[in-house]
Design a protein around this motif. Structure first.
Motif, PDB file in Angstrom:
ATOM      1  N   LEU A   1       0.824  -1.211   0.000  1.00 57.25           N
ATOM      2  CA  LEU A   1       0.000   0.000   0.000  1.00 57.25           C
ATOM      3  C   LEU A   1       0.856   1.258   0.000  1.00 57.25           C
ATOM      4  O   LEU A   1       0.512   2.256  -0.644  1.00 57.25           O
ATOM      5  N   ILE A   2       1.969   1.217   0.707  1.00 59.76           N
ATOM      6  CA  ILE A   2       2.888   2.363   0.719  1.00 59.76           C
ATOM      7  C   ILE A   2       3.447   2.598  -0.679  1.00 59.76           C
ATOM      8  O   ILE A   2       3.535   3.746  -1.145  1.00 59.76           O
ATOM      9  N   GLN A   3       3.820   1.521  -1.369  1.00 61.78           N
ATOM     10  CA  GLN A   3       4.344   1.653  -2.729  1.00 61.78           C
ATOM     11  C   GLN A   3       3.274   2.222  -3.667  1.00 61.78           C
ATOM     12  O   GLN A   3       3.559   3.068  -4.516  1.00 61.78           O
ATOM     13  N   LEU A   4       2.047   1.756  -3.514  1.00 64.18           N
ATOM     14  CA  LEU A   4       0.939   2.265  -4.314  1.00 64.18           C
ATOM     15  C   LEU A   4       0.692   3.744  -4.009  1.00 64.18           C
ATOM     16  O   LEU A   4       0.467   4.556  -4.919  1.00 64.18           O
ATOM     17  N   HIS A   5       0.773   4.099  -2.732  1.00 63.96           N
ATOM     18  CA  HIS A   5       0.583   5.482  -2.303  1.00 63.96           C
ATOM     19  C   HIS A   5       1.644   6.394  -2.934  1.00 63.96           C
ATOM     20  O   HIS A   5       1.335   7.490  -3.398  1.00 63.96           O
ATOM     21  N   LYS A   6       2.888   5.925  -2.938  1.00 64.19           N
ATOM     22  CA  LYS A   6       3.959   6.716  -3.547  1.00 64.19           C
ATOM     23  C   LYS A   6       3.749   6.874  -5.050  1.00 64.19           C
ATOM     24  O   LYS A   6       3.952   7.959  -5.600  1.00 64.19           O
ATOM     25  N   SER A   7       3.352   5.800  -5.709  1.00 62.93           N
ATOM     26  CA  SER A   7       3.126   5.865  -7.153  1.00 62.93           C
ATOM     27  C   SER A   7       2.022   6.850  -7.501  1.00 62.93           C
ATOM     28  O   SER A   7       2.168   7.675  -8.419  1.00 62.93           O
TER      29      SER A   7
END
Length: 94
Positions: free
Chosen positions: A34-40
């Motif tokens: 979710l953090i990676q998705l949030h950054k993207s």
């Protein structure tokens, strides 16, 4: 521009929801994803906002209706500048 406006709005609101979910997730693996998705989505949002500002600088804003008062005419540009500044600052701050 209307589509870009609403796309930015939807992603912006979605980022808040994603942020709430990602910090409340107990699974480390899910939280990481979710953090990676949030950054993207944050980088996408930043790019769209920069595109919107570039469009705004290159095109004249529509005239305000004659029913708009003097105070609103003076404060509208300041409010728009503040909104653009916050939209740039938020994705950059993480």
């Amino acid at each position: 521009m209307i589509v870009l406006h609403w796309l930015i709005g939807v992603i912006f609101i979605g980022q808040f929801a994603l942020g709430v979910v990602m910090v409340r997730t107990t699974s480390q693996r899910a939280s990481f994803e979710l953090i990676q998705l949030h950054k993207s989505f944050g980088f996408l949002l930043l790019g769209l906002i920069i595109l919107r500002i570039a469009w705004r600088l290159g095109n004249v804003a529509p005239a305000l209706p004659s029913s708009v008062g003097t105070l609103e005419r003076r404060t509208a540009p300041l409010a728009h500048f503040a909104l653009y500044a916050f939209q740039i600052a938020l994705p950059l701050s993480g």
